[in-house]
Design a protein around this motif. Sequence first.
Motif, PDB file in Angstrom:
ATOM      1  N   ILE A 436       0.905  -1.118  -0.071  1.00 52.73           N
ATOM      2  CA  ILE A 436      -0.073   0.087   0.018  1.00 52.73           C
ATOM      3  C   ILE A 436       0.883   1.108   0.087  1.00 52.73           C
ATOM      4  N   PRO A 437       1.014   2.008  -0.994  1.00 46.45           N
ATOM      5  CA  PRO A 437       2.000   3.037  -1.078  1.00 46.45           C
ATOM      6  C   PRO A 437       1.903   3.949  -0.137  1.00 46.45           C
ATOM      7  N   SER A 438       0.753   4.443   0.401  1.00 50.95           N
ATOM      8  CA  SER A 438       0.839   5.541   1.686  1.00 50.95           C
ATOM      9  C   SER A 438       1.063   4.641   2.846  1.00 50.95           C
ATOM     10  N   GLN A 439       1.076   3.538   2.994  1.00 52.50           N
ATOM     11  CA  GLN A 439       1.401   2.718   4.219  1.00 52.50           C
ATOM     12  C   GLN A 439       2.577   2.102   4.105  1.00 52.50           C
ATOM     13  N   LEU A 440       2.442   0.652   4.339  1.00 53.85           N
ATOM     14  CA  LEU A 440       3.475  -0.310   4.234  1.00 53.85           C
ATOM     15  C   LEU A 440       3.452  -1.320   3.270  1.00 53.85           C
ATOM     16  N   VAL A 441       4.505  -2.346   3.050  1.00 57.29           N
ATOM     17  CA  VAL A 441       4.119  -3.745   2.639  1.00 57.29           C
ATOM     18  C   VAL A 441       3.767  -4.689   3.587  1.00 57.29           C
ATOM     19  N   PHE A 442       2.560  -5.234   3.512  1.00 58.42           N
ATOM     20  CA  PHE A 442       2.364  -6.315   4.611  1.00 58.42           C
ATOM     21  C   PHE A 442       2.342  -7.442   4.070  1.00 58.42           C
ATOM     22  N   GLU A 443       3.144  -8.456   4.778  1.00 55.79           N
ATOM     23  CA  GLU A 443       3.260  -9.799   4.630  1.00 55.79           C
ATOM     24  C   GLU A 443       1.967 -10.579   5.107  1.00 55.79           C
ATOM     25  N   LEU A 444       1.674 -11.478   4.080  1.00 59.68           N
ATOM     26  CA  LEU A 444       0.281 -12.414   4.661  1.00 59.68           C
ATOM     27  C   LEU A 444       0.691 -13.775   4.844  1.00 59.68           C
ATOM     28  N   ALA A 445       0.044 -14.174   5.770  1.00 59.18           N
ATOM     29  CA  ALA A 445       0.194 -15.767   6.238  1.00 59.18           C
ATOM     30  C   ALA A 445      -0.550 -16.310   4.898  1.00 59.18           C
ATOM     31  N   ASP A 446      -0.250 -17.666   4.824  1.00 58.49           N
ATOM     32  CA  ASP A 446      -1.035 -18.645   3.919  1.00 58.49           C
ATOM     33  C   ASP A 446      -2.363 -18.723   4.223  1.00 58.49           C
ATOM     34  N   PRO A 447      -3.387 -18.949   3.502  1.00 56.87           N
ATOM     35  CA  PRO A 447      -4.733 -18.699   3.600  1.00 56.87           C
ATOM     36  C   PRO A 447      -5.209 -19.928   4.531  1.00 56.87           C
ATOM     37  N   ASP A 448      -6.472 -19.676   5.263  1.00 55.96           N
ATOM     38  CA  ASP A 448      -6.945 -20.667   6.197  1.00 55.96           C
ATOM     39  C   ASP A 448      -7.814 -21.473   5.296  1.00 55.96           C
ATOM     40  N   GLU A 449      -8.660 -22.391   5.901  1.00 52.17           N
ATOM     41  CA  GLU A 449      -9.608 -23.204   5.093  1.00 52.17           C
ATOM     42  C   GLU A 449     -10.779 -22.446   4.583  1.00 52.17           C
TER      43      GLU A 449
END
Length: 600
Positions: A436-449
Motif C-alpha cells: 500500500i503506497p501510502s502505508q507499508l508492504v504487509f506480508e500475508l500468512a498462507d490462507p486458512d480453510e
Amino acid sequence: MNAAHYLVLGAIGLLAAAPTDDPPPFPSATPASQGMSSAALDELADTVRGYVTDEVIVGGELLVIKNRRIVLHEVFGDLDRDDEIAWEKNTICNIRSMAMCLTGAAAQILIDEGTLGIDDAVAKYLPSFNNDTSRDITIRHLLTHRSGLPYRLHTRRFARRESMREIANLAGERGPDFPPGSKFQYSDASSEVLGAVIEAVAGVSLQDFIATRLIEPLRMNDTFTYADVDDPRSERIASVYSGARNNWTRIWNPRDKTLYPSTTTSQNLHSTPIDFARFLAMWMDNGWVGDMSVMSFDAVKRMLTPVSGIDDMPNGFAGTTVHYGQMAILLMQENASEGAAPVLIGHSGSDGTWAAAWPELDLMILYFTQSRGQGTGTRLEFTIDELLINPRPTQLVVEVPEKYKPYVGVYVANFAHFVDEPFTVTIKNGRLAVDIPSQLVFELADPDENGVWQFTYTDEIAVSFERGAGGNVELMKIHQAKNFFEIPREGTALAAKMAAAGKVSKKEAAIYVGRYYHPERETDIEVLYIDGRLHIKVPDGRFGLLDPDKDGRRPLRANPTTQVSFQTDADGRVISMTRTRDGTDLVMPRVNVEYDADGN
C-alpha cells in the motif's frame, strides 16, 4: 511507526526566540568523510522525493547527521500546497507526540531533585486521583503508559479544550481501563496527567518549566508552543494536511486561529528537525550538552530502558523488536540480554514526524512532514535499513512461486480515504504481500480453510480473493473488524465502476456547493466540488460522497454507514443538509446563500 502509538507534547510558550549568533549545532560534511555512501543517501532522498511525486505526502524535510555532521539535508514539495509555498530548510512542524519525550525529561529532572517520586501515587499531587478507581496509579505508570488511562480524553472542539489540569481531573475521576501496571496502553491522557503533576510540583506552568530546563539549555530556538499569529516564526510553520494519497485537504495554516489554545503534552509543540536533533544528541551524550549537564546519567537511563514490548507496531529494522521505555520508543536487538542498551532511540508524531538516533553509530535521521494519516515514516525505515543500517546487495527479480501467481498484480482501491490508489500484491520474504503506497508492504500468512489470508503483523486485518466468470482472480477484499472493503483488479469492469462512483457533473453539483452550519461542532462546514465529486470539508478533513440511494442519501466514502442528503425549498433551492448516522438525523441549515436576479 503505527499511528496508534504516535506521541507528542506542548512546551515553551509564547516566548519569541531572540536572534542568535550561535555556531551551527551540526556542521556540514561530505558523506565520504564520515564513512557513508553518497549513492545510498541520494537514493534515500529520492525515496522521499517519490513520496511527493506520488502524492503520498504534500511536502517534507529529511535530515541525516553522522558523527554530529550533517551529511544530508534536503526538502521536498510544499509547505503549503494551497498557497503554493515551497518547503524550505528548517520549516517548523507540529511534532505532536514527539513532545512526550520532553515531558518525560521534565519529570526525570524533578525525580532527580527529589521533589517527585517515581513510585509516588498520582493522588499525592492531584486530589482528583484520590478515589477507589485511580488511587493506585503512580508516576511510573504515567511515564511508561501503563496507567490504564485511555488514549484520549480531549473534548471534540479544540476551542473548548480544558486546561491540562482539568483534563487530568477528568482522567482521575474516570479511572483506568484495567489495573494500573498490568499492561501497556499508549495514552495521551497519561501524558496530560503527568504534565499536570509537573506543574503542581514545580509551581510553574509546564511550558515555562520545559523552556527553562530543556529548551533554553539545548538552544532549541525554533521549538515552542504555537498560539500567536504575530510570532515572527509563524511564517516558517508548515500548514497541516489530512487525508491520503491524491486526497489531501489543508485543515490548518499558521494564519488560522490555533487549534490548541492551551498547552498540552501531546498536541501542540512545534519544532524543526535540527532542533529535535539537539535533544536526541543530548540523550546520546547521557544528558550533557558540551560542558553542561541538562539531565543526569541516571535520568537518561531511566527513560531509555525498555519496559514494555510493543508487538503490534510495524518496524522496518531487521533483527530488532519495538519497546517503550519512559516516554521514549526504543528498538532492541532480538534476544538482547537483560540490561542491554537499545540500538535505536526516538519517537514519532501523528502529523507525520519521525526522529531516530543510533547511539552506537552516532547517527541521527529525522523526517518531518505535516501530512497527517500516512505511514511513510515507517515505510522509510525499511529503506533506511536496507541502505544505511544493514546494507544489502541489490535484489534480483524475485521469482513468484506458482501457488501465488494467480493473485499477484495491481488492484485499485477506492474506499475510505483511498482514491485510485494502486494496491500491489507482490512477494516479500517468500510470502504473498500487499504493498500500500501510502502505508507499508504487509506480508500475508498462507490462507486458512476459508481462503482468508491474515496479515502477519496483526490478527485484526486479513484479505481474501474472488475469481471472475473466466476463473481469473479479479477482486481482493480487505477484512477489518466486521467490515470488508472491495478492491478490484486493475483493468476490470468493477474497477472502472468503482472509480466512477460518486462522479457528478459540475452543473449537477453546483446547487449543493456551499456552507452549512453544523450544530454539534458549532461551526460551518463546506460542500465542495473536487475532481468530479462532491466532498464535505470539516475542520479535521475532507470526505468524498458516493452515489445517492433511492432516498437521495449519499454515503460517505470513508464510512458508508454515515449518509448525507439535501433538502430543497419550493423553488428547488437547497436549504439544508441532513446527516444520517445510527438511525439519527442531524439537520445542518445552509448559510450565506446568495442568488442572482434569475434566482440562480
